[in-house]
Design a protein around this motif. Structure first.
Motif, short mmCIF file in Angstrom:
data_model
loop_
_atom_site.label_atom_id
_atom_site.label_comp_id
_atom_site.label_asym_id
_atom_site.label_seq_id
_atom_site.Cartn_x
_atom_site.Cartn_y
_atom_site.Cartn_z
N GLN A 157 0.86 -1.18 0.00
CA GLN A 157 0.00 0.00 0.00
C GLN A 157 0.90 1.24 0.00
O GLN A 157 1.78 1.38 0.83
CB GLN A 157 -0.91 -0.04 1.24
N ARG A 203 -6.61 -3.67 2.34
CA ARG A 203 -6.28 -2.27 2.61
C ARG A 203 -6.29 -2.05 4.12
O ARG A 203 -7.16 -2.56 4.83
CB ARG A 203 -7.29 -1.34 1.94
N THR A 212 -6.86 0.68 6.96
CA THR A 212 -7.49 2.00 7.14
C THR A 212 -6.66 2.88 8.08
O THR A 212 -5.70 2.41 8.72
CB THR A 212 -8.91 1.85 7.69
N LEU A 213 -7.04 4.14 8.19
CA LEU A 213 -6.35 5.05 9.09
C LEU A 213 -6.49 4.61 10.54
O LEU A 213 -5.63 4.93 11.39
CB LEU A 213 -6.88 6.47 8.92
N GLU A 214 -7.58 3.90 10.84
CA GLU A 214 -7.79 3.40 12.21
C GLU A 214 -7.03 2.12 12.48
O GLU A 214 -7.09 1.57 13.59
CB GLU A 214 -9.29 3.16 12.44
N ARG A 270 -8.08 -3.75 8.97
CA ARG A 270 -7.80 -4.34 7.66
C ARG A 270 -9.11 -4.64 6.95
O ARG A 270 -10.03 -5.24 7.52
CB ARG A 270 -7.01 -5.64 7.80
N LEU A 271 -9.20 -4.23 5.68
CA LEU A 271 -10.35 -4.55 4.84
C LEU A 271 -9.85 -5.37 3.67
O LEU A 271 -8.97 -4.93 2.91
CB LEU A 271 -11.02 -3.27 4.33
N THR A 300 -10.42 -6.50 0.20
CA THR A 300 -11.28 -6.06 -0.91
C THR A 300 -11.58 -7.17 -1.89
O THR A 300 -12.57 -7.09 -2.63
CB THR A 300 -10.61 -4.90 -1.65
N GLN A 342 -3.67 1.99 -3.37
CA GLN A 342 -4.52 2.17 -2.19
C GLN A 342 -4.65 0.87 -1.38
O GLN A 342 -5.17 0.90 -0.27
CB GLN A 342 -5.92 2.63 -2.63
N CYS A 343 -4.18 -0.23 -1.96
CA CYS A 343 -4.27 -1.54 -1.31
C CYS A 343 -2.93 -2.25 -1.46
O CYS A 343 -2.01 -1.77 -2.15
CB CYS A 343 -5.37 -2.40 -1.94
#
Length: 337
Positions: A165, A184, A186-188, A191-192, A194, A212-213
């Motif tokens: 990323q 991906r 995230t800012l927090e 993990r997502l 996709t 982005q990933c």
């Protein structure tokens, strides 16, 4: 014992004159017990019958002046006959029982061999299907327009990172074999996942200059990559490729927005089975349940409960940790629709 005791009681109480019968009932009793329990059971039955006959006084009495040896021969003729009958019937019964056991064992071994051959055939058929899909996945993009060429096959070990990323975007990847997970952070710090990509699938499209990933191989995999310029986007074949990619994203968002946990898991399993190249009702999951949870927007515990619920409903069954057999594909499709 009950059978022999009953016959002896009838004889002793005089309820029926057993002497009028052509064959003493104790003979039948001994023979039946020997047939049921074998030679050892028959010998015990003959010994019990002889003891009851001796104690009950039903054996012949010695006549005055009768030779003692002739008397012994007359007394023990019947018990010896019972014993011989018990042994013969028991031997035949034991032989029949052993033959039956051997036949059952042979049938069991034959069934095991048939199941093994069937499993090997299914494995070979699945492998052939995967190879066909792999070839089809390559051939699908070998006819790319002029100026767009596929690179050589890049092989990736399990958990190997293809790109991170934040890397520069540009290259697009085609899966030749194996499975690639795109995720991906995230800012927090969440993990997502996709998507998961199998043989013939394309991934790596980006709208900006940076990734982005990040992409990681879930198993030993192979990919090939190519590069698109702005002028290539007008090509109908490239457009179809992009539309297919966007359609898969739209379908995934629809699942996340409209279905509950068990419906999401059902749709996911059917989708994996379809995308793995038609392996029949069996789907191998190279991803972990944690990966599935991060892909479906669920927790690990929720995914585990949903899979257990599908097992209880007899819609799926698990084979090991990563193989799932779809027992009722139509019901799963209806559930995940």
């Amino acid at each position: 014992a009950v059978l022999i005791g009953g016959v002896f009681a009838v004889e002793r109480l005089g309820l029926f004159d057993l002497q009028v019968l052509p064959l003493h009932p104790l003979v039948l009793a001994v023979a039946l017990i020997a047939a049921q329990y074998g030679a050892s059971g028959g010998i015990m039955a003959a010994a019990m019958a002889s003891a009851l006959a001796l104690l009950g006084g039903t054996l012949p009495q010695r006549v005055v002046g009768e030779d003692y040896f002739e008397y012994l021969a007359a007394v023990w003729t019947t018990p010896l006959a019972w014993l011989i009958i018990a042994v013969l019937v028991g031997i035949i019964s034991d032989g029949h029982r052993r033959l039956l056991q051997r036949s059952e064992q042979a049938l069991f071994e034959t069934q095991k061999e048939r199941d093994l051959i069937s499993a090997q055939y299914e494995a070979l058929a699945a492998r052939a299907k995967r190879l066909e899909r792999r070839v089809a996945g390559i051939e699908r993009y070998l006819g790319l327009p002029n100026g767009i060429k596929l690179g050589g096959t890049n092989r990736h070990r399990e958990k190997e990172l293809l790109y991170a990323q934040g890397d520069l975007a540009g290259d697009i990847f085609i899966v030749e074999f194996g499975c690639i997970r795109v995720s991906r952070i995230t800012l927090e710090g969440l993990r997502l996942v996709t998507g998961f990509y199998f043989a013939g699938d394309v991934f790596g499209f980006e709208t900006g200059a940076e990734r982005q990933c990040y992409a990681e191989a879930l198993e030993y995999s192979g990919t090939r990559k190519f590069h698109l310029d702005e002028r290539d986007l007008a090509n109908p074949q490239i457009a179809d490729m992009l539309f297919g990619y966007l359609e898969s994203i739209q379908q995934h968002l629809l699942i996340l927005g409209t279905q509950n946990a068990i419906e999401r898991v059902a749709a996911f399993l059917v989708g994996i089975a379809d995308r793995r190249g038609g392996e029949g009702p069996r789907a191998r999951l190279p991803m972990s349940r944690c990966d599935i949870a991060d892909h479906l927007g669920l927790t690990l515990e929720t995914v585990s409960r949903a899979i257990h619920r599908l097992q209880v409903l007899k819609l799926i069954t698990l084979v090991g940790a990563r193989d799932v057999i779809l027992l009722d594909r139509d019901a799963l499709i209806d559930l995940g629709a």
